[in-house]
Design an enzyme around this catalytic site. Sequence first.
Site, PDB file in Angstrom:
ATOM      1  CB  CYS A  28      53.945  85.710 -25.864  1.00  0.00           C
ATOM      2  SG  CYS A  28      53.114  85.250 -24.335  1.00  0.00           S
ATOM      3  CB  CYS A  31      51.543  88.093 -24.652  1.00  0.00           C
ATOM      4  SG  CYS A  31      52.939  87.557 -23.648  1.00  0.00           S
TER       5      CYS A  31
END
Length: 108
Positions: A28, A31
């Site tokens: 991600c 993230c």
Amino acid sequence: MQAITSKDFEHVGDGTAVTVVDFWASWCGPCKMQTPVLEDLDQEYGDQVKFASLDVDQNQDLAQQLGIMSIPSLVIFKNGAPVEKVVGYHPKAALKKYLDEKLDEVQA
């Protein structure tokens, strides 16, 4: 920032008024941007706020149980109970303002 698993999760927030758990995954992009922000805040807040991270790929059961549909997701715990969820990337200043408000609520 402490990495936790589903096994550790039952103790999240023990002894801390406000705990932030970052639900993330290694693939991600947002993230990866959020992690250093949370690490900086962890250093700044010290014992006031506990920070933990949980890899959703390794702990799918817990992510599903808490209704994590998008990542990064930050779940805010007050006195060990989940009270709010913040989804998406947030810059440091915005998260700091948000956490300061949460701390003021706990102390009030």
